[in-house]
Design a protein around this motif. Sequence first.
Motif, PDB file in Angstrom:
ATOM      1  N   UNK A  45       0.829  -1.198   0.000  1.00 18.14           N
ATOM      2  CA  UNK A  45       0.000   0.000   0.000  1.00 18.14           C
ATOM      3  C   UNK A  45       0.870   1.258   0.000  1.00 18.14           C
ATOM      4  N   UNK A  46       0.562   2.247  -0.857  1.00 13.64           N
ATOM      5  CA  UNK A  46       1.322   3.502  -0.827  1.00 13.64           C
ATOM      6  C   UNK A  46       1.173   4.195   0.523  1.00 13.64           C
ATOM      7  N   UNK A  98      14.806   9.329  -6.124  1.00 11.53           N
ATOM      8  CA  UNK A  98      13.508   8.740  -5.775  1.00 11.53           C
ATOM      9  C   UNK A  98      12.811   9.502  -4.658  1.00 11.53           C
ATOM     10  N   UNK A  99      13.209  10.743  -4.435  1.00 14.17           N
ATOM     11  CA  UNK A  99      12.593  11.545  -3.369  1.00 14.17           C
ATOM     12  C   UNK A  99      11.105  11.737  -3.649  1.00 14.17           C
ATOM     13  N   UNK A 100      10.275  11.701  -2.609  1.00 14.23           N
ATOM     14  CA  UNK A 100       8.829  11.836  -2.821  1.00 14.23           C
ATOM     15  C   UNK A 100       8.451  13.262  -3.184  1.00 14.23           C
ATOM     16  N   UNK A 159       2.566   7.029  -8.038  1.00 13.77           N
ATOM     17  CA  UNK A 159       3.436   6.151  -7.246  1.00 13.77           C
ATOM     18  C   UNK A 159       3.226   4.688  -7.642  1.00 13.77           C
ATOM     19  N   UNK A 160       1.970   4.302  -7.827  1.00  9.97           N
ATOM     20  CA  UNK A 160       1.685   2.914  -8.221  1.00  9.97           C
ATOM     21  C   UNK A 160       2.231   2.625  -9.618  1.00  9.97           C
ATOM     22  N   UNK A 161       2.094   3.571 -10.523  1.00  7.97           N
ATOM     23  CA  UNK A 161       2.634   3.385 -11.862  1.00  7.97           C
ATOM     24  C   UNK A 161       4.156   3.222 -11.812  1.00  7.97           C
ATOM     25  N   UNK A 162       4.803   4.051 -10.980  1.00  5.66           N
ATOM     26  CA  UNK A 162       6.253   3.946 -10.842  1.00  5.66           C
ATOM     27  C   UNK A 162       6.651   2.603 -10.233  1.00  5.66           C
ATOM     28  N   UNK A 163       5.889   2.155  -9.231  1.00  7.71           N
ATOM     29  CA  UNK A 163       6.193   0.861  -8.604  1.00  7.71           C
ATOM     30  C   UNK A 163       6.020  -0.278  -9.602  1.00  7.71           C
ATOM     31  N   UNK A 164       4.934  -0.214 -10.409  1.00  7.42           N
ATOM     32  CA  UNK A 164       4.712  -1.251 -11.412  1.00  7.42           C
ATOM     33  C   UNK A 164       5.845  -1.261 -12.434  1.00  7.42           C
ATOM     34  N   UNK A 165       6.252  -0.056 -12.868  1.00  3.96           N
ATOM     35  CA  UNK A 165       7.344   0.027 -13.847  1.00  3.96           C
ATOM     36  C   UNK A 165       8.633  -0.544 -13.265  1.00  3.96           C
ATOM     37  N   UNK A 175       7.454   7.336   0.292  1.00  6.75           N
ATOM     38  CA  UNK A 175       6.130   7.969   0.311  1.00  6.75           C
ATOM     39  C   UNK A 175       5.684   8.364  -1.086  1.00  6.75           C
ATOM     40  N   UNK A 176       4.366   8.220  -1.310  1.00  7.39           N
ATOM     41  CA  UNK A 176       3.788   8.683  -2.565  1.00  7.39           C
ATOM     42  C   UNK A 176       3.662  10.196  -2.582  1.00  7.39           C
ATOM     43  N   UNK A 177       3.533  10.808  -1.401  1.00  2.00           N
ATOM     44  CA  UNK A 177       3.414  12.264  -1.295  1.00  2.00           C
ATOM     45  C   UNK A 177       3.727  12.673   0.138  1.00  2.00           C
TER      46      UNK A 177
END
Length: 303
Positions: free
Chosen positions: A9-10, A83-85, A132-138, A54-56
């Motif tokens: 979970x983000x 990779x800073x939020x 954030x989820x898109x980045x994690x998936x990538x 963190x996502x934000x």
Amino acid sequence: MNVSGRRAQPQLLIVDDNAANLRLYRAILKDCGAGLLLAQSGEEALMHAAVHSFAMVLLDVHLSGALNGFEVARRIAEFGGDAAPPIVFVSAVYTHSDDTFRGYRLGAVDYIMSPVVPEILRSKASAFIRLHRMHSDAHEHSLAMEAAYRELRLAHAELEHFSFSASHDLRAPLRHIAGFAELAMQDTGGDGSARKGYLRHILDATGRMNRLIDDLLMLSKISRAEVRGVSVDLTSMVNEIATELVRTEPERAVQWTVAAGLEAEGDPGLLRTAVSNLLSNAWKYCEGSLAPQIEVGRLAAPS
């Protein structure tokens, strides 16, 4: 990706020294699809940033204490590097343009004026959670591609090794066939018994080649087919292979010592391929020695 395969979970980090504001932000964002970590000081925020992604980060510009919002943003950027939020600053007063540009340079992506409009905050948080989820998936896809590439390189290396082993194992019976065929052609006299012997050696060599081909085909299917182990008489196998090697060069005086009672559990064909490879190398590389010896035995297991 975590061990269970479930997407992590983000997380959102909310930093404000006003407890009432923290409660308000938590109420607004409680159903946004992300975990919430709250910090009432810059020091507490940095503790979270040091161990979490963190996502934000929702950050009050005017934090009280030794660390204001700008300093916290600078240090969070140092922790995260590339990779800073993303940081969203919250300000209760109008922010001067110089401060705005300073915030952007430190990693801020937006400013929100207080009092915060819930719909605006939820909308911004949802956007950064999706990113954030898109980045994690990538990132996960990238890791999967790297793993697939490593497996491909390993498979390629194994294929090269397999090809070398196949050519090495098949060359010996081919030499036998060629050598005895030439002798048979040269034998023009007598009752033909010598020629029959040569032909028998040729047939033996073709039989060995056929077994080698079957064994190599089995070896190529190991990853797809089940290999069942049986009890194999290694002593007999070694003696047979040694006899075949001696026939190729009977003029060489090599002393063979093979221990009795050698047994192993495994696939007979694959074991023969492996043992034949080892003995062929020993036969090849002992040539030129003053008193060549090839010994096959067993070592006692360490206690």
